[in-house]
Structure formats: structure tokens, C-alpha cells
Write a protein that holds these residues in place. Structure first.
Motif, PDB file in Angstrom:
ATOM      1  N   VAL A  59     -10.259  54.836  46.120  1.00  0.00           N
ATOM      2  CA  VAL A  59     -11.457  56.145  46.201  1.00  0.00           C
ATOM      3  C   VAL A  59     -10.691  56.884  46.209  1.00  0.00           C
ATOM      4  N   HIS A  60      -9.539  56.633  46.876  1.00  0.00           N
ATOM      5  CA  HIS A  60      -9.885  58.756  46.980  1.00  0.00           C
ATOM      6  C   HIS A  60      -8.292  59.033  45.888  1.00  0.00           C
ATOM      7  N   GLU A  61      -7.768  58.027  45.268  1.00  0.00           N
ATOM      8  CA  GLU A  61      -7.384  58.306  44.097  1.00  0.00           C
ATOM      9  C   GLU A  61      -8.468  59.168  43.205  1.00  0.00           C
ATOM     10  N   ALA A  62      -9.260  58.788  43.140  1.00  0.00           N
ATOM     11  CA  ALA A  62     -11.129  58.803  42.261  1.00  0.00           C
ATOM     12  C   ALA A  62     -10.957  59.983  42.492  1.00  0.00           C
ATOM     13  N   LEU A  63     -11.531  59.893  43.963  1.00  0.00           N
ATOM     14  CA  LEU A  63     -11.563  61.567  44.697  1.00  0.00           C
ATOM     15  C   LEU A  63     -10.751  63.343  44.296  1.00  0.00           C
ATOM     16  N   GLN A  64      -9.361  62.756  44.671  1.00  0.00           N
ATOM     17  CA  GLN A  64      -8.385  63.731  43.859  1.00  0.00           C
ATOM     18  C   GLN A  64      -9.093  64.543  42.926  1.00  0.00           C
ATOM     19  N   LEU A  65      -9.303  63.266  41.475  1.00  0.00           N
ATOM     20  CA  LEU A  65      -9.679  64.014  39.949  1.00  0.00           C
ATOM     21  C   LEU A  65     -10.635  64.671  40.002  1.00  0.00           C
ATOM     22  N   ARG A  66     -12.128  63.692  40.819  1.00  0.00           N
ATOM     23  CA  ARG A  66     -13.033  65.015  41.591  1.00  0.00           C
ATOM     24  C   ARG A  66     -12.899  66.044  41.631  1.00  0.00           C
ATOM     25  N   ILE A  67     -11.976  66.291  42.297  1.00  0.00           N
ATOM     26  CA  ILE A  67     -11.969  67.894  43.469  1.00  0.00           C
ATOM     27  C   ILE A  67     -11.484  68.649  42.274  1.00  0.00           C
ATOM     28  N   ALA A  68     -10.086  68.209  41.422  1.00  0.00           N
ATOM     29  CA  ALA A  68      -9.673  69.146  40.498  1.00  0.00           C
ATOM     30  C   ALA A  68     -10.540  69.599  39.561  1.00  0.00           C
ATOM     31  N   HIS A  69     -11.587  68.362  39.857  1.00  0.00           N
ATOM     32  CA  HIS A  69     -12.870  68.600  37.882  1.00  0.00           C
ATOM     33  C   HIS A  69     -14.111  70.363  39.027  1.00  0.00           C
ATOM     34  N   LEU A  70     -13.937  70.223  40.216  1.00  0.00           N
ATOM     35  CA  LEU A  70     -14.830  70.485  40.889  1.00  0.00           C
ATOM     36  C   LEU A  70     -14.267  71.649  40.976  1.00  0.00           C
ATOM     37  N   ARG A  71     -13.311  71.628  41.555  1.00  0.00           N
ATOM     38  CA  ARG A  71     -12.138  73.392  41.775  1.00  0.00           C
ATOM     39  C   ARG A  71     -12.607  73.769  40.957  1.00  0.00           C
ATOM     40  N   ARG A  72     -12.516  73.771  38.627  1.00  0.00           N
ATOM     41  CA  ARG A  72     -12.339  74.182  37.976  1.00  0.00           C
ATOM     42  C   ARG A  72     -13.516  75.078  37.470  1.00  0.00           C
ATOM     43  N   ARG A  73     -14.477  73.957  37.935  1.00  0.00           N
ATOM     44  CA  ARG A  73     -15.961  74.518  37.756  1.00  0.00           C
ATOM     45  C   ARG A  73     -16.297  75.479  38.932  1.00  0.00           C
ATOM     46  N   HIS A  74     -16.002  75.776  39.772  1.00  0.00           N
ATOM     47  CA  HIS A  74     -15.943  76.230  40.942  1.00  0.00           C
ATOM     48  C   HIS A  74     -17.361  75.686  41.324  1.00  0.00           C
ATOM     49  N   GLU A  75     -17.891  74.636  41.266  1.00  0.00           N
ATOM     50  CA  GLU A  75     -19.291  74.280  42.321  1.00  0.00           C
ATOM     51  C   GLU A  75     -18.844  74.243  43.760  1.00  0.00           C
ATOM     52  N   LEU A  76     -18.908  74.756  44.687  1.00  0.00           N
ATOM     53  CA  LEU A  76     -18.702  75.240  46.295  1.00  0.00           C
ATOM     54  C   LEU A  76     -19.342  74.399  46.700  1.00  0.00           C
ATOM     55  N   ALA A  77     -20.752  74.586  46.540  1.00  0.00           N
ATOM     56  CA  ALA A  77     -20.993  72.859  47.917  1.00  0.00           C
ATOM     57  C   ALA A  77     -20.776  71.435  47.670  1.00  0.00           C
ATOM     58  N   ALA A  78     -20.256  71.382  46.436  1.00  0.00           N
ATOM     59  CA  ALA A  78     -19.511  69.886  45.894  1.00  0.00           C
ATOM     60  C   ALA A  78     -18.467  69.533  46.102  1.00  0.00           C
ATOM     61  N   LEU A  79     -17.438  70.354  46.319  1.00  0.00           N
ATOM     62  CA  LEU A  79     -15.997  70.991  46.056  1.00  0.00           C
ATOM     63  C   LEU A  79     -16.223  70.618  48.255  1.00  0.00           C
ATOM     64  N   ALA A  80     -16.990  71.384  48.919  1.00  0.00           N
ATOM     65  CA  ALA A  80     -16.207  71.285  50.291  1.00  0.00           C
ATOM     66  C   ALA A  80     -17.220  69.691  50.765  1.00  0.00           C
ATOM     67  N   MET A  81     -18.061  69.497  50.306  1.00  0.00           N
ATOM     68  CA  MET A  81     -18.270  67.850  50.387  1.00  0.00           C
ATOM     69  C   MET A  81     -17.244  66.519  50.331  1.00  0.00           C
ATOM     70  N   ALA A  82     -16.472  67.444  48.959  1.00  0.00           N
ATOM     71  CA  ALA A  82     -15.180  65.733  48.526  1.00  0.00           C
ATOM     72  C   ALA A  82     -14.162  66.034  49.097  1.00  0.00           C
ATOM     73  N   LEU A  83     -13.948  67.618  49.411  1.00  0.00           N
ATOM     74  CA  LEU A  83     -12.620  67.836  50.720  1.00  0.00           C
ATOM     75  C   LEU A  83     -13.416  67.014  52.238  1.00  0.00           C
ATOM     76  N   ALA A  84     -14.204  67.422  51.989  1.00  0.00           N
ATOM     77  CA  ALA A  84     -14.648  66.129  53.385  1.00  0.00           C
ATOM     78  C   ALA A  84     -13.931  64.856  53.365  1.00  0.00           C
ATOM     79  N   GLN A  85     -14.670  64.145  52.470  1.00  0.00           N
ATOM     80  CA  GLN A  85     -14.713  63.192  52.069  1.00  0.00           C
ATOM     81  C   GLN A  85     -12.619  62.908  52.302  1.00  0.00           C
TER      82      GLN A  85
END
Length: 916
Positions: A567-593
């Protein structure tokens, strides 16, 4: 106010003043845009030159045409010194100052001023300060230029501050210094000084809008409308009166067509010269207008593009124009734009609107949809908010406000989203708001850390949502909110509702529901929800990596199931995607996870980096729940590293945020962090006090998942204080969970705890099984803890060589991770395996000690204090002292130093006499 970021400029001024005090004069022209800080630098020079004679004046537009008006202001305090001048110079200067009818001679006037300064400088240094030099009259300007070039042999300094580069005109050839904008870090310090304790979002917006201009940095934070993405489309952010006056003054001297050109350029926010030229034709804008605008220094052109000298020039010129003129300019701009420029046309028409207008509102809604397609959430939110303002129908306004709230949330503007959602509810009722915003009210409550209230809204809105995907998303978050609240009953209820939802023929959604069931039916005692454990290597994790955060289980649950790696590997892909889209609230949650999973895998530096970034983002967007998660990751790492100060800081903040809001998952995690800090610090009784409430029904810190993850620590603390009932209960719970999930961490912990309570013949097999499981896991810290406990057991079994190997390996891992308390403990144990024995060093030396005396002697030989021994054995420290007083004569020793050389590490059943 303190000057930030002006060290080089103030140092240069200090050098000029120091040279003047030594008899060498000089002049300097400070130049730069309005508000850039020239006046503050002049004030610094005046304050520094406390022992000097200071002559100062300021240019004004009203007196710019009056010859020698500025010189009159400058010399008026010392006019009595005119009598000391040679008569021709005195007469010329009196005439210039209006004190006589004598004719003026500019050369004599310049010489007279120079002589006057020279006379004053013989008594003490002289400082001449001229502010707003661009507006002083021409006669005074030439006089001061003459004087400044000739003060090198006098203890005098002439400082001139103006807007223009002195490369030409009366200041030509004089030393100059351009005063430029502040760097971002200095700009942030200015804002913090103006508004102490300002929120990060306000500071960031101000720094971005001010462009390093100190006046803007001081004024913008005090306005109600600093640009937060809420500025209406097509309009610059508003500026205050001082900025407006500073920047508009120069434009007022230009001809009407040039002023019109500047206003059109200020309203056209893309810098398109062709569009500005076509729109300005109605106001007589021609080549001469462009030439004058560029000569003014306010506007620059490069090929087809144009830009203002400073972003605030544009804002000030726009803000300073009458509303009717701005309306006309925006209409003209909208008229010359092509039909496919939907966003720009909508923005201009909205700015020109004087009241409600459904046509413009609909066009703005189209523009917002285009913004969302390119992930421009803040722009979409402000565009939709303006569309709502222009909507004649309250239902349309509510619909647009709800959509604006969702766009603001996705962009990380949590508080803005909350305000927009409230406005939408007041205009259109709850049902339309739920439908358009995607059930945002419950998600906002969850992000704010109010899980039971969030569960209420989410469960209700999931049932009302018409879109099956939205319904399932809300249902999943409702389950998660109940878990966060530590309410197993609500969790089961929400999960049942989630599984009853219709996937609406969506095959992806239909495949996802069993996955969610697999994750969330963790503690169902009835058995009707309990599925097989999630497959960490199969499609389950792959699906979770591709879905929004709403579907992801919380990181502690991932850790409990033992599938954190994939799941950590999948999360890293998700974090990269959220950075590109600049979705800050969701990015903060993903970083916490991600931080939780990094910590569990022994990647402590990565965990710290993710938690620190997540904390910054969460505070920026107002997601307190996520900020607390990040603090607890930092706290649990600090606990292992022995930093009790950081542990206290992070857990205190966490408890302050979580207890009152009923976030038991975070309250429990804070207690776990404190318990680990106490355990690793050798305070087992304190550790047990923090950890036991995790299983206590009704307690603020009671939480099933956290209690399970903390079970190894709770059992170890209980073992050290003699609570074998607690050890057995935790061993059984871990064994059950390990059998169900096959999680490596749980199997390791279960074997390790069995080893602590087993007979000698069984203990070693349990330790070896624990080590095998630890090697298969991802956490080097827990592997090292197992080796430490095994090494201690081997030492007590007098297998010194075997113990030394395990302890050395454990110490090396603790050292690499920075886990200083356990490294110290491992090294101390390793040292005990290498101690030489003296005359009292044989096992027979302990013969005659009672069981309790032998226990006390062993712990004292290990270096524990009387109070630490008392905590381990659940007796008073005075009783410990009494036992040691009996031990010393029996062993033929007199101190702890000698006791450390005695071998008292045998089998109690063989070496101890019965207790008296």
C-alpha cells in the motif's frame, strides 16, 4: 519597525556616515518603486546619525513647479547662518528663499548652499536627507546635484530618494543604489511582525501578492480582501489607500489617452498588447499614448506582451479608477475577445455587471468548468462564487455556491469551502447542497477532527446521494469516521449501510465493495461481516492505489493487517498525482498516511519528512485532524529516539485537539506515544499507566486498533512490573490476530511475548520463531527489540557469547536509527556479558539470598536505581534499600560498585534460598 532584509543597504549607509565622521563626505541616490522601503532607509540613516546636524525635506507634486520650494524647506531651520556667508552668496540665497528681492544666480546659490553646509560641518557632521526627490522642483534638484558632487572634502552626507534611475537628469553621475523587493523569507518576517501569529495561508497570500514590496507587505494583511482566490475574475486584488496614492500619483500627470491605456492594460490581466490596443481605440489610444506610458516607467512592452513595472502598479491604477470607467473598460475588452476565450470574456463581463445577470452567471459557470478540467480549483471556486452573486434565482445561486465549495475543498482551501457551503445551505436547503457538493459537509467535519458528527452527516448524505460512486465514497468515509471515533458499533452500522448501497452497474465500484468489506470488518464479533484478511499482494492493494483517499483505510489499520508495504508503494504514486494536481487537502492526508507506514517500516527519516510536510500543508489548509496525525508520527519517532521534550510537545498538542472532539484514534495514539517513551526510558510503571486505558471501555483513549498495535509495548511494561495477567492477555490477543491475518509484526510479537513468560526449554524456541518472523517483516526496529530481549535472556542463562552477538547486532541497529535509549540498554547488557568475576563471582556467591533479595541484587547489578527497581518489582524504594543492606554482607561486599562485579545472573530456582 525593524528593517528586515536590508542588511546590505543599511551597512552601506552606515559606512557613508562613518566616513563623514572621519571628514570624508559623499552622496547617494536611493531609487526604486513606490513603497519599496526608501523612506525607511532614510529614517535609519537619521537615527544612526544622532550626533549630526540633520537637514531634510520632501518633494511634493503641489510644489514641483515652484522654484527653490524644496530648498526653502531644507534650509529654513538654519537661515540664521546666512549671515556667515560671503555677501554675494548670502544675497543670492536670500533671493532664492524669498527673503529678499535680490536676483537669483543659480551658480551662486549652489555655492552658497555648499558654503553653508561647510560651515555647519565644522561644528559637527551634516546629514542632508531628501525624500520623494522625483517631485522636488527643478531649481532645487540642480542645486543639490551641484552640492552633492562637491562635498567629498566635508564631513557631510547627502541622501536623495526617488522613483527614477538617476542615470540621467540632475542626479546623473552620482553614486546610486537601487532598492529592490525583499526575498520571500524576509517578506514573511515582515508580515509576521505586522500581524503576529498570522495564519500560514494569510502570510503566503500576502507574500505572493506583494512581490517583495514592504509597504504592500505591511498594508495588505490588514485588508479584508487579500487575494485568496476569491478576487472576481478579471480584476486585480484591491490595494489600500497608501499604496493607491503612491502608485497613482505618477499616472495623474499623463494625458487622458495614456491614462486610459493604463487602465485598459490594468483590467486586461493576460498582458496581451493586441487586445489592449484594440480595446483602447475608443479612448483615442495611439502610438504617442504607448510612448508616453513607457516613458513614465509604469508600463513595459516586449513584442506582443506588456507588463507593469510592479504587480501592485496594476492593482493601484485599477483600484483608483472610478467604477463607471472600469465597467466601460471591461465591456470593451469583452467585445474584442474571440468567442472561444470563454473564461476571459466571462471575467470581463462579470466585472462590468452592475447587478444580477443570469447570462453572465451562466457564462461564468462554463468558465469554471473549464478551470476544473485543468485543475485550477481556486480560480473555479472564485468564478462560481461570482456566478452565484449574479444569479437571479436563489436555487441557481445555491447550486453554484455548492459547486464552488467543492472546488475550494479540492484545492485545499478548507475554511473557504466551509463558508461557501454554509452560504449555499442558507440559499437552497440541504438536499441540493449535498447533491452538488458531493456530501462535502460530512467530509469537512471529518477533516476538522469531529468524527461522530462527520459520521452522522456522511451516513445521511450517502443515502441521499444520487450518484452511486459519490454514495459509496461517503459511505466509506462514514465507516472511517466511526473508526476514528473508536465507536465499533457505529463502524459496523456504517459498514452494513455501505455494503447495502447499489453500485449502479459500475463494475469497478462493484469490485471495490468486497475490498472495503475486507478492510473494515475487522472486529466484528458476530461473524456476519468478517471476511478473509485482505490480500496484500493481489488486486486489493492495486485497487486501493488507484482510488481517491475516501476509499483508503487508515494507515494504522493497514499496519495492523500487515500489508503496509504494497500500500505504501501505491500511496507514493497517489502522492505524486496529487502534487501534480495541486490538491492540497488530499495531499496532506496522503502524506500523513505515508508517514505512518514509513515509521512502521523503520524509515524514520522519510517518515519525519512526510510528516513535517503533511503538517505544514494541513495547517495551511485548516485540516486539524490531519495535522494531529502528523504530529503523532513525529512524536512516536521522538519516543524511540529518547527526545522526551518533543514527545511532550507533540502529544500535548494532539490531546488538546483530540480529546474534546472525541477522536479516540488520535487520543489513543498520543497515549501510545507517551507509553513508548516511558517504556524505552526505563519507566515501566508510567508506561503501563499510559497504555492500559487503550483497552478500557468508555475511556477517551480506548481504541481497538491502537490497543492491538500497542499490545507488545503494554505486555513488555507489564512484564517489568510483574503484571503477568496483562502479559498473558496481550499474548493471547496477539496470537489470535496473528492467526487471522498472518501479519508478520503480530506473529513476531506473539512469539516474543510467549518467550518472556515461557520456561527455559520453550523460551528459546519462541525467541527463534520471533526472530524468523522479524526477519520476514519490514521493521528493523522491532527486529532489534526482539534481539535485545533474546540477548538479555541469553545473558541471564549465562550464555555470554551468544548474548553478546545478539546484543551487539541490536545495538548497531538502534545506533543506525538513532534509538538512543535502547542502544544504551543494549550496550549496558553487552557490557554485563563481558564482566570479569572476582572472588565472589561464582554462582555459589549468591547462595543464601532470598528470591526477592536475588531479584533486587540482579537489577542493582544491571545499573538500575532503587526507584527503578521498586517500579519493576512493585515494592517501595525503601524496601529496595532494606534488601540491598541485607545483600551486601551476605556477598561480602560493601557497595554497588562491587556488586557489579558479582555474578548474580543464575537460575533463581537453583541459587536462591526460600524467602523468609
Amino acid at each position: 519597525m525593524e528593517l528586515f532584509g536590508r542588511r546590505a543597504e543599511t551597512a552601506a549607509l552606515d559606512r557613508l556616515l562613518a566616513r563623514a565622521a572621519d571628514g570624508t563626505g559623499s552622496g547617494l541616490v536611493l531609487w526604486g518603486e513606490p513603497g519599496i522601503g526608501k523612506t525607511a532607509l532614510l529614517e535609519h540613516a537619521v537615527d544612526t546619525a544622532a550626533d549630526a546636524t540633520v537637514l531634510r525635506c520632501r518633494g511634493t507634486r503641489m510644489e514641483a513647479g515652484l522654484a527653490f520650494a524644496a530648498l526653502h524647506e531644507l534650509l529654513w531651520p538654519v537661515t540664521e547662518r546666512l549671515a556667515t556667508l560671503p555677501e554675494p552668496q548670502a544675497a543670492a540665497l536670500r533671493g532664492a528663499l524669498g527673503m529678499s528681492a535680490d536676483p537669483t544666480n543659480r551658480f551662486l546659490i549652489g555655492a552658497a548652499v555648499l558654503s553653508l553646509l561647510s560651515g555647519l560641518a565644522r561644528e559637527r557632521p551634516v546629514l542632508v536627507v531628501v525624500d520623494d526627490a522625483q517631485w522636488i522642483d527643478e531649481a532645487t534638484a540642480h542645486c543639490l546635484g551641484f552640492v552633492t558632487r562637491r562635498v567629498r572634502t566635508e564631513p557631510a552626507v547627502v541622501l536623495l530618494a526617488g522613483h527614477d534611475d538617476p542615470a540621467s537628469g540632475p542626479w546623473e553621475g552620482l553614486p546610486s543604489c537601487e532598492v529592490v523587493g525583499l526575498r520571500d523569507d524576509d517578506a514573511r518576517r515582515v508580515v509576521d511582525a505586522v500581524v503576529p501569529g498570522a495564519e500560514e495561508a494569510l502570510i503566503a497570500r500576502t507574500v505572493r501578492s506583494a512581490g517583495g514590496n514592504p509597504l504592500a507587505l505591511r498594508e495588505l494583511p490588514t485588508l479584508d480582501d487579500v487575494d485568496d482566490g476569491g478576487t472576481p475574475p478579471g480584476q486585480p486584488p484591491a490595494v489600500g489607500p497608501r499604496l493607491r496614492q503612491a502608485f497613482c500619483a505618477r499616472a495623474e500627470a499623463l494625458k487622458p489617452a495614456t491614462r486610459a491605456l493604463l487602465l485598459v492594460a490594468a483590467a486586461e490581466d493576460r498582458g496581451d498588447r493586441d487586445v489592449v490596443q484594440r480595446a483602447g481605440a475608443a479612448w483615442g489610444v495611439d502610438t504617442s499614448s504607448w510612448d508616453e506610458a513607457q516613458r513614465s516607467g509604469l508600463l513595459r512592452t516586449t513584442g506582443p506582451r506588456l507588463e507593469f513595472r510592479h504587480p501592485l502598479v496594476r492593482a493601484a491604477l485599477y483600484d483608483g479608477a472610478p467604477f463607471a470607467e472600469r465597467q466601460a473598460v471591461h465591456r470593451a475588452l469583452a467585445a474584442v475577445l474571440p468567442d472561444d476565450a470563454v473564461e476571459a470574456r466571462a471575467g470581463h463581463l462579470a466585472a462590468a455587471a452592475g447587478g444580477v445577470d443570469e447570462d453572465v452567471a451562466a457564462l461564468l459557470e462554463q468558465a469554471a468548468a473549464r478551470c476544473l478540467r485543468r485543475s485550477a480549483g481556486p480560480t473555479a471556486a472564485s468564478t462560481l462564487r461570482r456566478a452565484a452573486e449574479l444569479s437571479p434565482d436563489p436555487a441557481d445561486a445555491a447550486r453554484r455556491l455548492a459547486a464552488a465549495a467543492r472546488a475550494a475543498w479540492d484545492a485545499g482551501h478548507v475554511e473557504t469551502a466551509r463558508q461557501l457551503l454554509d452560504d449555499a445551505g442558507r440559499r437552497g436547503g440541504d438536499d441540493p447542497v449535498v447533491r452538488i457538493s458531493g456530501g462535502l459537509r460530512g467530509i469537512l467535519e471529518f477533516a476538522d477532527g469531529r468524527p461522530e458528527r462527520a459520521h452522522h452527516y456522511l451516513a445521511q448524505d450517502a443515502a441521499a446521494a444520487p450518484d452511486p460512486r459519490v454514495a459509496v465514497e461517503l459511505g466509506a468515509v462514514a465507516v472511517r469516521a466511526a473508526w476514528s471515533a473508536g465507536r465499533t458499533d457505529l463502524q459496523h452500522e456504517a459498514l452494513r449501510r455501505l455494503l447495502d448501497l447499489d453500485a449502479g452497474g459500475d463494475p469497478e465500484l462493484a469490485a471495490l465493495l468486497p475490498v472495503l468489506r475486507a478492510w473494515w470488518a475487522c472486529y466484528d464479533e458476530t461473524g456476519d461481516l468478517a471476511p478473509p484478511a485482505p490480500d496484500g499482494s493481489g488486486d486489493t492493494v492495486g485497487r486501493l492505489g488507484a482510488v481517491p483517499w475516501e476509499f483508503l483505510p487508515p494507515a494504522p489499520l493497514l499496519q495492523a493487517w500487515g500489508v503496509e508495504g504494497p500500500v505504501h508503494e501505491a500511496l507514493q504514486l497517489r502522492i505524486a498525482h496529487l502534487r501534480r494536481r495541486h490538491e492540497l487537502a488530499a495531499l496532506a492526508m496522503a502524506l500523513a498516511q505515508s508517514a505512518v507506514l514509513d515509521r512502521a517500516a523503520g524509515r524514520w527519516d522519510a517518515a519525519g519528512a512526510a510528516a513535517t510536510e503533511g503538517l505544514r500543508l494541513a495547517e495551511e489548509v485548516g485540516a486539524g485532524h490531519v495535522a494531529t496525525q502528523c504530529r503523532l508520527v513525529l512524536g512516536i519517532v521522538a519516543a524511540a529516539r529518547g527526545d522526551d521534550t518533543l514527545v511532550e510537545e507533540h502529544t500535548s498538542r494532539a490531546l488538546a485537539d483530540s480529546v474534546g472532539r472525541g477522536v479516540r484514534a488520535l487520543t489513543a495514539s498520543a497515549s501510545w506515544v507517551r507509553g513508548r517513551a516511558a517504556l524505552f526510558g526505563g519507566r515501566p510503571q508510567e508506561a503501563l499507566h499510559q497504555l492500559m486505558p487503550l483497552d478500557e471501555p468508555g475511556h477517551d483513549a480506548a481504541h481497538t486498533t491502537v490497543a492491538l498495535l500497542a499490545a507488545p509495548d503494554t505486555a513488555e511494561a507489564a512484564m517489568q512490573v510483574g503484571r503477568l495477567d496483562v502479559v498473558r492477555a496481550k499474548t493471547a490477543a496477539l496470537g489470535t490476530w496473528a492467526g487471522r491475518t498472518r501479519a508478520a509484526w503480530a506473529r513476531n510479537a506473539a512469539h516474543r511475548l510467549r518467550a518472556l513468560t515461557a520456561d527455559s526449554s520453550e523460551a528459546e524456541a519462541a525467541f527463534r520463531a520471533a526472530l524468523d518472523e522479524a526477519r520476514r517483516g519490514d521493521d528493523p526496529f522491532e527486529h532489534a527489540r526482539t534481539r535485545l530481549l533474546y540477548g538479555e535472556w541469553l545473558r541471564r542463562a549465562r550464555r555470554r557469547a551468544d548474548a553478546g552477538r545478539e546484543l551487539a547486532a541490536a545495538a548497531e541497529t538502534f545506533d543506525r536509527l538513532g534509538a538512543l535509549p535502547l542502544r544504551t540498554r543494549a550496550l549496558r547488557e553487552q557490557d554485563l556479558t563481558e564482566r570479569p568475576t572476582g572472588h565472589a563471582g561464582s554462582p555459589a556467591a549468591a547462595v543464601g539470598l532470598t528470591v526477592q533479595e536475588l531479584r533486587v541484587a540482579q537489577l542493582a547489578a544491571d545499573g538500575l536505581t532503587n526507584r527503578e527497581i521498586a517500579a519493576r518489582l512493585l515494592i517501595s524504594h525503601r524496601t529496595v534499600g532494606h534488601h540491598l543492606a541485607a545483600v551486601y554482607p551476605k556477598l561480602g561486599i560493601t557497595s554497588r560498585t562491587e556488586l557489579a562485579r558479582v555474578d548474580v545472573s543464575g537460575d533463581l530456582r537453583l541459587r536462591a534460598a526460600p524467602d523468609a
